[in-house]
Design a protein around this motif. Sequence first.
Motif, PDB file in Angstrom:
ATOM      1  N   UNK A  30       0.814  -1.201   0.000  1.00  0.00           N
ATOM      2  CA  UNK A  30       0.000   0.000   0.000  1.00  0.00           C
ATOM      3  C   UNK A  30       0.857   1.264   0.000  1.00  0.00           C
ATOM      4  N   UNK A  31       2.011   1.207   0.685  1.00  0.00           N
ATOM      5  CA  UNK A  31       2.911   2.364   0.678  1.00  0.00           C
ATOM      6  C   UNK A  31       3.407   2.662  -0.735  1.00  0.00           C
ATOM      7  N   UNK A  37       0.548   7.229  -6.370  1.00  0.00           N
ATOM      8  CA  UNK A  37      -0.634   8.086  -6.525  1.00  0.00           C
ATOM      9  C   UNK A  37      -0.307   9.528  -6.122  1.00  0.00           C
ATOM     10  N   UNK A  38       0.399   9.707  -4.999  1.00  0.00           N
ATOM     11  CA  UNK A  38       0.720  11.058  -4.537  1.00  0.00           C
ATOM     12  C   UNK A  38       1.654  11.776  -5.506  1.00  0.00           C
ATOM     13  N   UNK A  39       2.678  11.068  -6.000  1.00  0.00           N
ATOM     14  CA  UNK A  39       3.609  11.687  -6.947  1.00  0.00           C
ATOM     15  C   UNK A  39       2.882  12.079  -8.225  1.00  0.00           C
ATOM     16  N   UNK A  40       2.029  11.162  -8.719  1.00  0.00           N
ATOM     17  CA  UNK A  40       1.262  11.452  -9.940  1.00  0.00           C
ATOM     18  C   UNK A  40       0.351  12.656  -9.747  1.00  0.00           C
ATOM     19  N   UNK A  43       2.418  15.915  -9.642  1.00  0.00           N
ATOM     20  CA  UNK A  43       2.918  16.317 -10.956  1.00  0.00           C
ATOM     21  C   UNK A  43       1.812  16.978 -11.769  1.00  0.00           C
ATOM     22  N   UNK A  44       0.623  16.375 -11.766  1.00  0.00           N
ATOM     23  CA  UNK A  44      -0.454  16.919 -12.598  1.00  0.00           C
ATOM     24  C   UNK A  44      -1.061  18.170 -11.975  1.00  0.00           C
ATOM     25  N   UNK A  45      -1.120  18.236 -10.656  1.00  0.00           N
ATOM     26  CA  UNK A  45      -1.633  19.466 -10.027  1.00  0.00           C
ATOM     27  C   UNK A  45      -0.715  20.649 -10.300  1.00  0.00           C
TER      28      UNK A  45
END
Length: 304
Positions: A30-31, A37-40, A43-45
């Motif tokens: 899960x980590x 998910x957080x990195x993606x 980047x998009x934000x």
Amino acid sequence: MHKSGFGTTRLGNIRRLEGLMETVFALCGWASIISVVLITAYIFMAGLPPILKTGISEFILGTQWKPTAEEPKFGIFPMILASFLGMAGAAAIGVPVGLFTAILLALMAPKRLAAFLRGCIELMAGIPSVVYGFFGLTVIVPFIRINLGSPTGTSLLAMIIILSAMILPTIVSLSETALRAVPKEYMEGALALGASRIEAIFKVMIPAAGSGIMASAVLGMGRAVGETMAVIMVCGNIPRIPRSLLDTVSPMTATIAKDMSYAGPFHQAALFGIGAVLFLFIVALNMVLHVVVQRSIEGKRGSP
């Protein structure tokens, strides 16, 4: 009774330990997922606002990158083209060389020679990127400038040569593993039916290991697209559409690394936009790999 109680206690301890390890494995999994998910998301934000403000078509298909001009231009098409050409050129050189090397190691070379060559390939994998770049800057770039007539020597050709060397360990290692995974009976059966050794390798062994070889090629191309340090030292870092192999270029990774140190807020956000495009490019490569592997598996299941 004493032995029975001891056995029950030991069994309970084993089950508790297994439950604890399952929890640890689940947390690690899960980590990893949450990190991706957080990195993606980050980047998009950070990268989508400048893309939307500039215009998606202008940002991706624009040919001018002038972030510090009075009227800034944020077109990254020359960078996308440079990254694609560098990847394609590296694959055109590295994939055949890597595949033939893997064939030599897995099927043809004596054990001692194969062990020596395998050690050399593994050593290549451990060389830092900056060392590859320094070698390219001091050997390949001067050679291109003196012998091929390039004004500076830093060029698309120099980038392709360096990248083709850097992806070799990945291609050789994975292709050799795929070839060794093919049952020996395939080779022996082909030889028994009258095929020569080369025919057996190219008509039986390579098709049987096709999914693994394709995986090695795509992973090698992913390495070529994402490489930064070696590329920035030999490409010239001028974002323009190349008209020949001797022209200077600036792929996406090199532009991000080069501009980040002096970028203002919007310029920095535009660099994150380049990162988002690069991320989508690599995701597309992985999707292609998945489709190719699945079709290969389905083809093997359907074959007699």
